[in-house]
Enzyme design. Structure first.
Site, PDB file in Angstrom:
ATOM      1  N   ASP A  96     -54.081  38.081  72.759  1.00  0.00           N
ATOM      2  CA  ASP A  96     -52.870  37.318  73.055  1.00  0.00           C
ATOM      3  C   ASP A  96     -53.295  36.035  73.769  1.00  0.00           C
ATOM      4  O   ASP A  96     -54.447  35.877  74.151  1.00  0.00           O
ATOM      5  CB  ASP A  96     -51.871  38.148  73.851  1.00  0.00           C
ATOM      6  CG  ASP A  96     -52.384  38.493  75.230  1.00  0.00           C
ATOM      7  OD1 ASP A  96     -53.475  38.029  75.599  1.00  0.00           O
ATOM      8  OD2 ASP A  96     -51.697  39.228  75.928  1.00  0.00           O
ATOM      9  N   ASP A 136     -48.165  45.964  69.335  1.00  0.00           N
ATOM     10  CA  ASP A 136     -49.111  46.399  70.359  1.00  0.00           C
ATOM     11  C   ASP A 136     -48.310  46.776  71.589  1.00  0.00           C
ATOM     12  O   ASP A 136     -47.199  46.263  71.786  1.00  0.00           O
ATOM     13  CB  ASP A 136     -50.088  45.279  70.727  1.00  0.00           C
ATOM     14  CG  ASP A 136     -49.419  44.219  71.595  1.00  0.00           C
ATOM     15  OD1 ASP A 136     -49.503  44.326  72.823  1.00  0.00           O
ATOM     16  OD2 ASP A 136     -48.772  43.301  71.042  1.00  0.00           O
ATOM     17  N   CYS A 191     -50.090  67.706  65.473  1.00  0.00           N
ATOM     18  CA  CYS A 191     -51.048  66.608  65.659  1.00  0.00           C
ATOM     19  C   CYS A 191     -52.454  67.103  65.356  1.00  0.00           C
ATOM     20  O   CYS A 191     -52.850  68.182  65.773  1.00  0.00           O
ATOM     21  CB  CYS A 191     -50.966  66.072  67.087  1.00  0.00           C
ATOM     22  SG  CYS A 191     -52.050  64.658  67.372  1.00  0.00           S
ATOM     23  N   CYS A 248     -55.210  65.271  66.125  1.00  0.00           N
ATOM     24  CA  CYS A 248     -56.165  64.461  66.885  1.00  0.00           C
ATOM     25  C   CYS A 248     -57.229  65.354  67.530  1.00  0.00           C
ATOM     26  O   CYS A 248     -57.085  66.575  67.584  1.00  0.00           O
ATOM     27  CB  CYS A 248     -55.449  63.597  67.936  1.00  0.00           C
ATOM     28  SG  CYS A 248     -55.042  64.433  69.476  1.00  0.00           S
ATOM     29  N   CYS A 300     -55.717  67.610  70.313  1.00  0.00           N
ATOM     30  CA  CYS A 300     -54.889  68.730  69.853  1.00  0.00           C
ATOM     31  C   CYS A 300     -55.692  69.729  69.027  1.00  0.00           C
ATOM     32  O   CYS A 300     -55.341  70.911  68.969  1.00  0.00           O
ATOM     33  CB  CYS A 300     -53.701  68.205  69.058  1.00  0.00           C
ATOM     34  SG  CYS A 300     -52.559  67.291  70.107  1.00  0.00           S
ATOM     35  N   HIS A 306     -54.695  61.445  72.544  1.00  0.00           N
ATOM     36  CA  HIS A 306     -53.515  62.006  71.881  1.00  0.00           C
ATOM     37  C   HIS A 306     -52.371  61.003  71.768  1.00  0.00           C
ATOM     38  O   HIS A 306     -51.789  60.839  70.690  1.00  0.00           O
ATOM     39  CB  HIS A 306     -53.025  63.273  72.604  1.00  0.00           C
ATOM     40  CG  HIS A 306     -51.679  63.701  72.120  1.00  0.00           C
ATOM     41  ND1 HIS A 306     -51.510  64.291  70.883  1.00  0.00           N
ATOM     42  CD2 HIS A 306     -50.445  63.548  72.648  1.00  0.00           C
ATOM     43  CE1 HIS A 306     -50.206  64.510  70.692  1.00  0.00           C
ATOM     44  NE2 HIS A 306     -49.551  64.063  71.750  1.00  0.00           N
TER      45      HIS A 306
END
Ligand code: ZN
Length: 408
Positions: free
Chosen positions: A93, A301, A339, A341, A344, A370
Site C-alpha cells: 500500500d 486485504d 477445514c 488446513c 485442523c 487456520h
C-alpha cells in the site's frame, strides 16, 4: 510489460466477476484474499506456511518498511519477495493510510461507524494531531521514535519502487466518515492531483529502473459515503492519463460505512473499466467479502484474520469463537470440521485452548494458519462459485450459518 488482467466469467446480472491477474511473480485467480505481512512478515508464520495455507499473494505496508528497515535495504536485497523468501506476487500500500491513521491519531474514528463526532474541527481538537496534510504531502511523526518524516506522492512512489512489489498504490489522502462534506470534496481533489503526480513519478522511475520487474500502479478511489464523490473519483482516475501512462488497476479505499459497503463498491465498479482489476483495501469480514465480490471487487486485504487469531478468536463455518474459553478445554474436535488446513488436520480445540492459556507462541502460529486458510478459502470458493454459476447460492448458504458475533 508483464502485467495483465482477464475476466473469465461474470456473475449474471451483477458487477462481480472471476478473473486472473498476471504479474512478473505469477498469477492470482480472482476474487482472492491477500494476507497482510505488514513488515515483510505475517506475524508468527514462516513464508512456506503462508504458501501452504493457500495464499496467492501478500500485501506489505510501505509506511512500516520505510521506517524499518528502510526501503534501501529491500532494494539492495532484490525486492520484497526476495528479502522475505516469498516467490509469489506481492502488493504494497502507499503508506497514506498508516501515515494518516497512525500519525493523526485517527485510530478510534476509523472504526467505520458514525458516532458523535461530526466535524473536522472536533476531530482535530479531540487528539494531538501527529500528522499534518497540505497540498504537497503529509508531515508526520514516526510511531516508533517520534522523529518527523514527510511523505509526498513522489516519495511514496520512490519507496514503493525500492520495495519492489508487483502491485503498488498511488498516494492518497485518507479521510474518515466524520469529516465534513466540504472537507471530503477538498480532499478528493487533493487525491486527484496527487494521482497525476504518482503517474508521472511512476513513469520516470519505471524507465530509470528498467532492469527491475514491472510494477503495476493502482489509483486509489476515495469519496467516503457520498455517491457523487465516489463516482467522480472512479471516473477521474479511470480516464486519467499522464506522462503517456494510465493506472493498471484501482484500489477502493477510505472510510466505508459497513452497512452500505456493497452499494459504495457498486457505484465505483459501474464507472470503472471492466478490463482492469479492483482491490478493496482493508476488508476481510465474510459478509463484507461477499458484498465486495458481488459488486465487482477482485482482491482484498485485511489484518483482521491474523490479528484476531493472536487473541484466540478463531473462525468456523458457524462464526468466530474464542478457543481459549473454558468450553473448549476438553473439546478434541478440530477448529472447523470442514477445514483441511495444517492446524485442523493435526490439532484439536483442546490443544489450542491449552496453548493460549499457557501463553505458548505456537498458539498464535496455529490459530493464524487456520484463520488465514479459512478466509483465503472462503474467497477462493467464491471464485469457483462464479465459474460454476452458483455464487448467490453459495453466499446465501454460507451467510445463513455464519454468525458475525463472537460465539462462546
Ligand atoms: Zn483450519
Amino acid at each position: 510489460m508483464s502485467f495483465s488482467f482477464e475476466v473469465v466469467k461474470d456473475i449474471p446480472g451483477q458487477l462481480g466477476r472471476a478473473g486472473v491477474i498476471a504479474t512478473p511473480h505469477g498469477q492470482i485467480a480472482t476474487p482472492a484474499f491477500i494476507p497482510v505481512g505488514t513488515k515483510a512478515s505475517v506475524r508468527s508464520l514462516a513464508p512456506e506456511a503462508i504458501s501452504d495455507l493457500g495464499a496467492q499473494a501478500l500485501l506489505a505496508n510501505a509506511y512500516h518498511l520505510y521506517l524499518q528497515p528502510g526501503p534501501e535495504t529491500l532494494d539492495q536485497a532484490g525486492g520484497l519477495g526476495k528479502f522475505m523468501n516469498w516467490s509469489k506476487p506481492t502488493f504494497t500500500d502507499s503508506g497514506g493510510f498508516q501515515v494518516m491513521s497512525l500519525g493523526a491519531g485517527f485510530k478510534k474514528v476509523i472504526d467505520m461507524s458514525l458516532g458523535s463526532l461530526d466535524s473536522d474541527e472536533a476531530m482535530a481538537e479531540s487528539k494531538e494531531r501527529l500528522a499534518h496534510v497540505d497540498d504537497a504531502g503529509v508531515t508526520f511523526k514516526s510511531h516508533l521514535d517520534g522523529a518527523m518524516h514527510r511523505f509526498t506522492p513522489e516519495i511514496s512512489m520512490k519507496v514503493q519502487h525500492q520495495i519492489g512489489a508487483d502491485i503498488i498504490f498511488a498516494f492518497d489522502e485518507l479521510t474518515t466518515l466524520h469529516n465534513t462534506r466540504k472537507y471530503q470534496e477538498q480532499s478528493l481533489e487533493r487525491t486527484r492531483l496527487w494521482a497525476i503526480r504518482c503517474l508521472d513519478e511512476h513513469k520516470r522511475l519505471t524507465e530509470l529502473r528498467s532492469d527491475k520487474p514491472y510494477q503495476a500502479l493502482f489509483g486509489v478511489l476515495q469519496g467516503a459515503q457520498y455517491e457523487d464523490l465516489r463516482r467522480k473519483a472512479a471516473k477521474d482516475l479511470s480516464t486519467m492519463s499522464s506522462s503517456g501512462i494510465s493506472f493498471d488497476g484501482f484500489g477502493i479505499g477510505g472510510a466505508l460505512d459497513k452497512a452500505s459497503l456493497g452499494q459504495i463498491v457498486s457505484w465505483m465498479s459501474s464507472e470503472l473499466p471492466t478490463n482492469k482489476p479492483r482491490h478493496l483495501l482493508g476488508i476481510g469480514e465474510p459478509a463484507d467479502l461477499f458484498a465486495g465480490v458481488e459488486n465487482g471487487a477482485d482482491t482484498f486485504d485485511c489484518v483482521a484474520p491474523s490479528r484476531e487469531a493472536r487473541t484466540s478468536a478463531v473462525y468456523s463455518q458457524n462464526g468466530r469463537f474464542n478457543v481459549s474459553s473454558a468450553t473448549y478445554k476438553r473439546d478434541f474436535s478440530p477448529l472447523d470440521k470442514d477445514c483441511k488446513c495444517y492446524t485442523c488436520s493435526n490439532f484439536t480445540r483442546a490443544y489450542l485452548n491449552h496453548l493460549f492459556r499457557a501463553k505458548e507462541m505456537l498458539a498464535s502460529t496455529l490459530a493464524t494458519i487456520h484463520n488465514l486458510a479459512f478466509t483465503v478459502r472462503l474467497v477462493d470458493r467464491m471464485h469457483q462459485a462464479i465459474l460454476d454459476a452458483n455464487f448467490l447460492e453459495y453466499k446465501n448458504d454460507f451467510l445463513a450459518k455464519y454468525q458475525t458475533r463472537i460465539l462462546d
